[in-house]
Scaffold this motif. Structure first.
Motif, PDB file in Angstrom:
ATOM      1  N   ARG A   1      42.118  78.498  76.786  1.00  0.00           N
ATOM      2  CA  ARG A   1      43.313  79.497  76.113  1.00  0.00           C
ATOM      3  C   ARG A   1      43.551  79.318  74.637  1.00  0.00           C
ATOM      4  NH1 ARG A   1      48.142  77.868  79.834  1.00  0.00           N
ATOM      5  NH2 ARG A   1      48.121  76.530  78.265  1.00  0.00           N
TER       6      ARG A   1
ATOM      7  N   SER B   1      48.059  66.613  77.277  1.00  0.00           N
ATOM      8  CA  SER B   1      48.280  67.924  77.569  1.00  0.00           C
ATOM      9  C   SER B   1      46.975  68.430  78.317  1.00  0.00           C
ATOM     10  CB  SER B   1      48.612  68.528  76.411  1.00  0.00           C
ATOM     11  OG  SER B   1      49.815  67.995  75.678  1.00  0.00           O
TER      12      SER B   1
ATOM     13  N   GLU C   1      44.754  67.050  79.769  1.00  0.00           N
ATOM     14  CA  GLU C   1      44.563  66.516  81.237  1.00  0.00           C
ATOM     15  C   GLU C   1      45.551  67.074  82.203  1.00  0.00           C
ATOM     16  OE1 GLU C   1      44.789  62.279  80.521  1.00  0.00           O
ATOM     17  OE2 GLU C   1      42.900  62.174  79.829  1.00  0.00           O
ATOM     18  N   ARG C   2      46.631  67.365  81.925  1.00  0.00           N
ATOM     19  CA  ARG C   2      47.436  67.971  82.710  1.00  0.00           C
ATOM     20  C   ARG C   2      47.309  69.233  82.926  1.00  0.00           C
ATOM     21  NH1 ARG C   2      51.426  65.438  79.853  1.00  0.00           N
ATOM     22  NH2 ARG C   2      51.725  67.303  78.509  1.00  0.00           N
ATOM     23  N   THR C   3      46.621  70.084  82.011  1.00  0.00           N
ATOM     24  CA  THR C   3      46.496  71.534  82.093  1.00  0.00           C
ATOM     25  C   THR C   3      45.101  71.902  81.694  1.00  0.00           C
ATOM     26  OG1 THR C   3      48.669  71.797  81.538  1.00  0.00           O
ATOM     27  CG2 THR C   3      47.357  74.009  81.491  1.00  0.00           C
ATOM     28  N   PRO C   4      43.960  71.324  82.371  1.00  0.00           N
ATOM     29  CA  PRO C   4      42.644  71.633  82.061  1.00  0.00           C
ATOM     30  C   PRO C   4      42.283  73.201  81.326  1.00  0.00           C
ATOM     31  CG  PRO C   4      42.877  70.772  84.231  1.00  0.00           C
ATOM     32  CD  PRO C   4      44.252  71.179  83.570  1.00  0.00           C
ATOM     33  N   SER C   5      43.052  74.262  81.874  1.00  0.00           N
ATOM     34  CA  SER C   5      42.771  75.593  81.483  1.00  0.00           C
ATOM     35  C   SER C   5      43.226  75.892  79.754  1.00  0.00           C
ATOM     36  CB  SER C   5      43.610  76.539  82.478  1.00  0.00           C
ATOM     37  OG  SER C   5      44.944  76.398  82.356  1.00  0.00           O
ATOM     38  N   MET C   6      43.886  74.893  79.582  1.00  0.00           N
ATOM     39  CA  MET C   6      44.523  75.131  78.144  1.00  0.00           C
ATOM     40  C   MET C   6      43.231  74.812  77.260  1.00  0.00           C
ATOM     41  SD  MET C   6      47.323  72.655  76.602  1.00  0.00           S
ATOM     42  CE  MET C   6      46.726  71.429  75.347  1.00  0.00           C
ATOM     43  N   ARG C   7      42.057  74.406  77.428  1.00  0.00           N
ATOM     44  CA  ARG C   7      40.818  74.585  76.540  1.00  0.00           C
ATOM     45  C   ARG C   7      40.500  75.786  76.318  1.00  0.00           C
ATOM     46  NH1 ARG C   7      37.157  69.296  76.697  1.00  0.00           N
ATOM     47  NH2 ARG C   7      38.478  67.854  77.482  1.00  0.00           N
TER      48      ARG C   7
END
Length: 121
Positions: free
Chosen positions: A27, A17, A19-25
């Motif tokens: 958020r 997850s 890796e797919r969506t780096p901005s998640m960190r």
């Protein structure tokens, strides 16, 4: 005791997850948490257990995902290494409304899973 919450996160699924969506960190995690895991060769297990802690807090209050923002609760470490929970915003309001005066948290992870156990007192 007001409530108990436990959450388990599959580390490899969480890794995919991120890796797919780096901005998640950014958020999901506070600057304090990201700074704590930055020196680690593999920060994903530590991030996964911190995510699990947020979920466990929601469960201990009898709430579901989305009850408060991800930056409203975070994990800090004492110099001894003991984890603690810090509350702000909506999470602090919900905690106070539920009458919580003390939080207990236990975090662990293996190669496969990250587990957080939270008690609201």
């Amino acid at each position: 005791m007001i409530g108990i919450g436990v959450d388990v996160v599959e580390i490899e699924r969480f890794r995919r997850s991120l890796e797919r969506t780096p901005s998640m960190r950014d958020r999901l995690f506070t600057d304090v948490e990201l700074a704590y895991v930055a020196p680690q060769s593999d920060p994903v297990p530590s991030l996964a257990v911190r995510f699990a802690a947020r979920e466990a807090v929601m469960k201990s209050l009898g709430l579901g995902l989305g009850a408060f923002g991800f930056h409203d609760v975070w994990v800090e470490r004492a110099s001894s290494g003991a984890p603690s929970l810090v509350f702000a915003g909506r999470a602090a309001e919900l905690s106070a409304a539920a009458g919580v005066s003390r939080w207990h948290v236990s975090l662990t992870h293996s190669d496969l899973v990250a587990v957080a156990y939270v008690v609201a007192e």
